[in-house]
Scaffold this motif. Structure first.
Motif, PDB file in Angstrom:
ATOM      1  N   GLY A   1       0.957  -1.414   0.005  1.00 57.87           N
ATOM      2  CA  GLY A   1       0.042  -0.045  -0.002  1.00 57.87           C
ATOM      3  C   GLY A   1       0.612   1.284  -0.122  1.00 57.87           C
ATOM      4  N   ALA A   2       2.102   1.155   0.064  1.00 58.14           N
ATOM      5  CA  ALA A   2       3.061   2.337  -0.101  1.00 58.14           C
ATOM      6  C   ALA A   2       2.490   3.112  -1.293  1.00 58.14           C
ATOM      7  CB  ALA A   2       4.432   2.075  -0.223  1.00 58.14           C
ATOM      8  N   ARG A   3       2.419   4.391  -0.950  1.00 59.24           N
ATOM      9  CA  ARG A   3       2.007   5.633  -2.151  1.00 59.24           C
ATOM     10  C   ARG A   3       3.122   6.000  -2.913  1.00 59.24           C
ATOM     11  NH1 ARG A   3      -3.445   7.522  -1.634  1.00 59.24           N
ATOM     12  NH2 ARG A   3      -2.866   8.381  -3.716  1.00 59.24           N
ATOM     13  N   GLY A   4       4.390   5.936  -2.393  1.00 56.46           N
ATOM     14  CA  GLY A   4       5.547   6.520  -3.189  1.00 56.46           C
ATOM     15  C   GLY A   4       6.718   6.348  -2.576  1.00 56.46           C
ATOM     16  N   LEU A   5       7.762   6.875  -2.947  1.00 58.83           N
ATOM     17  CA  LEU A   5       9.226   6.511  -2.280  1.00 58.83           C
ATOM     18  C   LEU A   5       9.600   7.683  -1.957  1.00 58.83           C
ATOM     19  CD1 LEU A   5      10.531   3.934  -4.941  1.00 58.83           C
ATOM     20  CD2 LEU A   5       9.607   3.383  -2.724  1.00 58.83           C
ATOM     21  N   LYS A   6      10.738   7.667  -0.853  1.00 59.85           N
ATOM     22  CA  LYS A   6      11.253   8.651  -0.254  1.00 59.85           C
ATOM     23  C   LYS A   6      12.745   8.571  -0.198  1.00 59.85           C
ATOM     24  CE  LYS A   6      13.017  12.075   2.316  1.00 59.85           C
ATOM     25  NZ  LYS A   6      13.050  13.378   2.101  1.00 59.85           N
TER      26      LYS A   6
ATOM     27  N   GLU B   1       5.606   1.422 -13.161  1.00 62.96           N
ATOM     28  CA  GLU B   1       4.522   0.411 -13.480  1.00 62.96           C
ATOM     29  C   GLU B   1       3.460   0.617 -12.491  1.00 62.96           C
ATOM     30  OE1 GLU B   1       4.363  -4.384 -12.286  1.00 62.96           O
ATOM     31  OE2 GLU B   1       6.143  -3.452 -12.820  1.00 62.96           O
ATOM     32  N   HIS B   2       3.579   1.048 -11.254  1.00 55.44           N
ATOM     33  CA  HIS B   2       2.755   1.064 -10.270  1.00 55.44           C
ATOM     34  C   HIS B   2       2.006   2.466  -9.997  1.00 55.44           C
ATOM     35  CE1 HIS B   2       3.005  -2.898  -8.120  1.00 55.44           C
ATOM     36  NE2 HIS B   2       4.146  -2.838  -8.641  1.00 55.44           N
ATOM     37  N   ASP B   3       2.598   3.651 -11.036  1.00 57.36           N
ATOM     38  CA  ASP B   3       1.913   4.897 -10.761  1.00 57.36           C
ATOM     39  C   ASP B   3       2.232   5.543  -9.656  1.00 57.36           C
ATOM     40  OD1 ASP B   3       1.226   7.200 -11.798  1.00 57.36           O
ATOM     41  OD2 ASP B   3      -1.009   6.756 -11.458  1.00 57.36           O
ATOM     42  N   ARG B   4       3.578   5.204  -9.081  1.00 58.02           N
ATOM     43  CA  ARG B   4       3.880   5.859  -7.762  1.00 58.02           C
ATOM     44  C   ARG B   4       4.980   6.949  -7.833  1.00 58.02           C
ATOM     45  NH1 ARG B   4      -0.199   3.164  -6.798  1.00 58.02           N
ATOM     46  NH2 ARG B   4      -0.339   1.555  -5.404  1.00 58.02           N
ATOM     47  N   PRO B   5       4.760   7.940  -7.176  1.00 60.22           N
ATOM     48  CA  PRO B   5       5.909   9.113  -7.186  1.00 60.22           C
ATOM     49  C   PRO B   5       6.982   8.815  -6.379  1.00 60.22           C
ATOM     50  CG  PRO B   5       3.916   9.641  -5.798  1.00 60.22           C
ATOM     51  CD  PRO B   5       3.626   8.612  -6.342  1.00 60.22           C
TER      52      PRO B   5
ATOM     53  N   LEU C   1      -1.095  25.087  -4.182  1.00 61.27           N
ATOM     54  CA  LEU C   1       0.052  24.724  -3.299  1.00 61.27           C
ATOM     55  C   LEU C   1      -0.122  24.057  -1.858  1.00 61.27           C
ATOM     56  CD1 LEU C   1       1.678  28.308  -3.004  1.00 61.27           C
ATOM     57  CD2 LEU C   1       2.438  26.337  -4.163  1.00 61.27           C
ATOM     58  N   PHE C   2      -1.363  23.983  -1.595  1.00 60.70           N
ATOM     59  CA  PHE C   2      -1.870  23.515  -0.180  1.00 60.70           C
ATOM     60  C   PHE C   2      -2.754  22.328  -0.555  1.00 60.70           C
ATOM     61  CE2 PHE C   2      -0.670  27.909   1.341  1.00 60.70           C
ATOM     62  CZ  PHE C   2       0.132  27.570   2.376  1.00 60.70           C
ATOM     63  N   HIS C   3      -3.105  21.913  -1.600  1.00 55.33           N
ATOM     64  CA  HIS C   3      -3.912  20.741  -1.672  1.00 55.33           C
ATOM     65  C   HIS C   3      -4.145  20.100  -3.057  1.00 55.33           C
ATOM     66  CE1 HIS C   3      -7.833  18.438  -2.366  1.00 55.33           C
ATOM     67  NE2 HIS C   3      -7.592  18.185  -1.228  1.00 55.33           N
ATOM     68  N   ASP C   4      -4.434  20.746  -4.058  1.00 61.69           N
ATOM     69  CA  ASP C   4      -4.345  20.257  -5.427  1.00 61.69           C
ATOM     70  C   ASP C   4      -3.245  19.748  -6.022  1.00 61.69           C
ATOM     71  OD1 ASP C   4      -7.064  20.718  -5.174  1.00 61.69           O
ATOM     72  OD2 ASP C   4      -7.114  22.248  -6.798  1.00 61.69           O
ATOM     73  N   THR C   5      -2.178  20.245  -5.917  1.00 64.35           N
ATOM     74  CA  THR C   5      -0.855  19.814  -6.351  1.00 64.35           C
ATOM     75  C   THR C   5      -0.265  18.617  -6.014  1.00 64.35           C
ATOM     76  OG1 THR C   5      -0.194  21.897  -7.302  1.00 64.35           O
ATOM     77  CG2 THR C   5       1.518  20.145  -7.144  1.00 64.35           C
ATOM     78  N   ALA C   6      -0.735  18.437  -4.646  1.00 67.94           N
ATOM     79  CA  ALA C   6      -0.101  17.210  -3.710  1.00 67.94           C
ATOM     80  C   ALA C   6      -1.330  15.940  -4.407  1.00 67.94           C
ATOM     81  CB  ALA C   6      -0.909  17.495  -2.238  1.00 67.94           C
ATOM     82  N   GLU C   7      -2.203  16.404  -4.807  1.00 69.74           N
ATOM     83  CA  GLU C   7      -3.248  15.268  -5.404  1.00 69.74           C
ATOM     84  C   GLU C   7      -2.670  14.814  -6.693  1.00 69.74           C
ATOM     85  OE1 GLU C   7      -7.335  16.206  -5.301  1.00 69.74           O
ATOM     86  OE2 GLU C   7      -7.421  15.432  -3.150  1.00 69.74           O
ATOM     87  N   ARG C   8      -2.196  15.823  -7.568  1.00 72.74           N
ATOM     88  CA  ARG C   8      -1.685  15.610  -8.644  1.00 72.74           C
ATOM     89  C   ARG C   8      -0.471  14.845  -8.732  1.00 72.74           C
ATOM     90  NH1 ARG C   8      -2.509  21.306  -9.256  1.00 72.74           N
ATOM     91  NH2 ARG C   8      -4.353  21.824 -10.362  1.00 72.74           N
ATOM     92  N   PHE C   9       0.492  15.155  -7.597  1.00 77.37           N
ATOM     93  CA  PHE C   9       1.652  14.288  -7.182  1.00 77.37           C
ATOM     94  C   PHE C   9       1.337  12.757  -7.197  1.00 77.37           C
ATOM     95  CE2 PHE C   9       5.147  13.302  -4.302  1.00 77.37           C
ATOM     96  CZ  PHE C   9       6.094  12.997  -5.225  1.00 77.37           C
ATOM     97  N   LEU C  10       0.285  12.586  -6.117  1.00 73.89           N
ATOM     98  CA  LEU C  10      -0.055  11.281  -5.972  1.00 73.89           C
ATOM     99  C   LEU C  10      -0.672  10.576  -6.822  1.00 73.89           C
ATOM    100  CD1 LEU C  10      -1.122  12.133  -2.138  1.00 73.89           C
ATOM    101  CD2 LEU C  10       0.994  10.903  -2.877  1.00 73.89           C
ATOM    102  N   GLY C  11      -1.120  11.194  -8.019  1.00 69.86           N
ATOM    103  CA  GLY C  11      -1.814  10.543  -9.037  1.00 69.86           C
ATOM    104  C   GLY C  11      -3.415  10.332  -8.691  1.00 69.86           C
ATOM    105  N   GLU C  12      -3.680  11.406  -8.022  1.00 63.87           N
ATOM    106  CA  GLU C  12      -5.324  11.395  -7.502  1.00 63.87           C
ATOM    107  C   GLU C  12      -6.155  12.225  -8.466  1.00 63.87           C
ATOM    108  OE1 GLU C  12      -4.475  10.301  -2.996  1.00 63.87           O
ATOM    109  OE2 GLU C  12      -5.453  12.302  -3.372  1.00 63.87           O
ATOM    110  N   ARG C  13      -5.440  12.864  -9.380  1.00 66.37           N
ATOM    111  CA  ARG C  13      -6.236  13.841 -10.148  1.00 66.37           C
ATOM    112  C   ARG C  13      -5.506  14.118 -11.427  1.00 66.37           C
ATOM    113  NH1 ARG C  13      -7.900  19.450  -8.524  1.00 66.37           N
ATOM    114  NH2 ARG C  13      -8.692  18.583  -6.563  1.00 66.37           N
TER     115      ARG C  13
END
Length: 271
Positions: A101-106, A130-134, A259-271
């Motif tokens: 369930g990891a949503r990305g890598l750090k 492959e997994h569409d993870r940032p 800055l505070f919401h929508d771009t985070a969702e783009r980065f996570l692939g949610e929009r």
């Protein structure tokens, strides 16, 4: 959403803080247990946060990733990320984390002594695509890493260009090379920056950087690829100061929403 929060076991957080105190003289006024952290973040208006671990030595990433995943199961606020060390079985560790369930890598590149373009990380990037993870990197020289061979804009650019299907973010606005990192944003749709630490109104107390040196035009032009992060709880200043400087700017409402919401969702692939 706060896209740069460190949720890790108490012993590891204590070790990180000890190192930062020794190297930079910082002290930390914030709690480091999940419950206390989330109460403070919720009080500050944060609805979700990316929980970022990093493995400073080989052999600990699996356990650390599993720990973060377990914490995500108990909280609707946690967006769990994972990590891996270059000397681990990179593909196996990352695949296991994504399946859990990891949503990305750090990657904390200078601490992990692992440059973004290290070929040992290729299996991680292939799986991220492959997994569409940032992937989120500490790839800049701030605050203590100007002499590190593991950071720098060209190392970040190499990953962005080599893996165009992977959304890649550099933390801290890429400071101290922020102009060059902004140029990467302009050239590549899969590149992102987060604001953590570098855009704090108190940053000048901890490192030689003035957030006002980044003009409003950078946020106006690139708001769809710049996201808010705080580095909480490992910051030597108040949480409110992480937003104070940004909110003092005369930016449009849609820029602030990015800055505070929508771009985070783009980065996570949610929009």
């Amino acid at each position: 959403m706060d896209c740069h929060v460190h949720l890790m076991p108490e012993r590891l957080i204590a070790a990180i803080r000890g190192a930062l105190t020794d190297d930079a003289g910082w002290s930390f006024p914030h709690p480091s247990t999940q419950g206390e952290m989330e109460r403070a973040l919720r009080a500050a208006g944060v609805e979700r946060y990316c929980a970022l671990p990093y493995a400073h030595k080989p052999g600990i990433a699996r356990e650390l990733n599993a720990w973060v995943a377990e914490r995500a199961e108990t909280s609707e606020m946690v967006v769990p990320f994972a990590t891996v060390h270059g000397e681990d079985d990179v593909g196996a560790v990352v695949n296991e984390a994504f399946e859990a369930g990891a949503r990305g890598l750090k990657f904390q590149c200078p601490v992990q002594e692992l440059a973004p373009d290290d070929p040992r990380l290729d299996p991680a990037y292939e799986l991220a695509a492959e997994h569409d993870r940032p992937v989120l990197f500490h790839a800049g020289t701030a605050p203590l890493f100007e002499d590190s061979p593991y950071v720098g804009v060209e190392k970040f650019r190499t990953v962005v260009e080599s893996y165009p299907d992977v959304r890649a973010c550099c933390a801290h606005m890429g400071t101290f090379e922020w102009e060059a990192f902004v140029d990467v944003l302009a050239d590549h749709d899969n590149a992102f920056l987060d604001t953590c630490f570098a855009m704090s109104s108190a940053v000048g107390e901890a490192m030689a950087f003035d957030p006002a040196s980044v003009p409003d035009s950078v946020f106006e032009r690139h708001s769809e690829r710049i996201l808010y992060g705080s580095d909480y709880p490992n910051i030597p200043h108040s949480y409110v100061s992480e937003r104070e400087h940004l909110l003092s700017r005369d930016l449009a409402d849609d820029v602030y929403r990015d800055l505070f919401h929508d771009t985070a969702e783009r980065f996570l692939g949610e929009r």
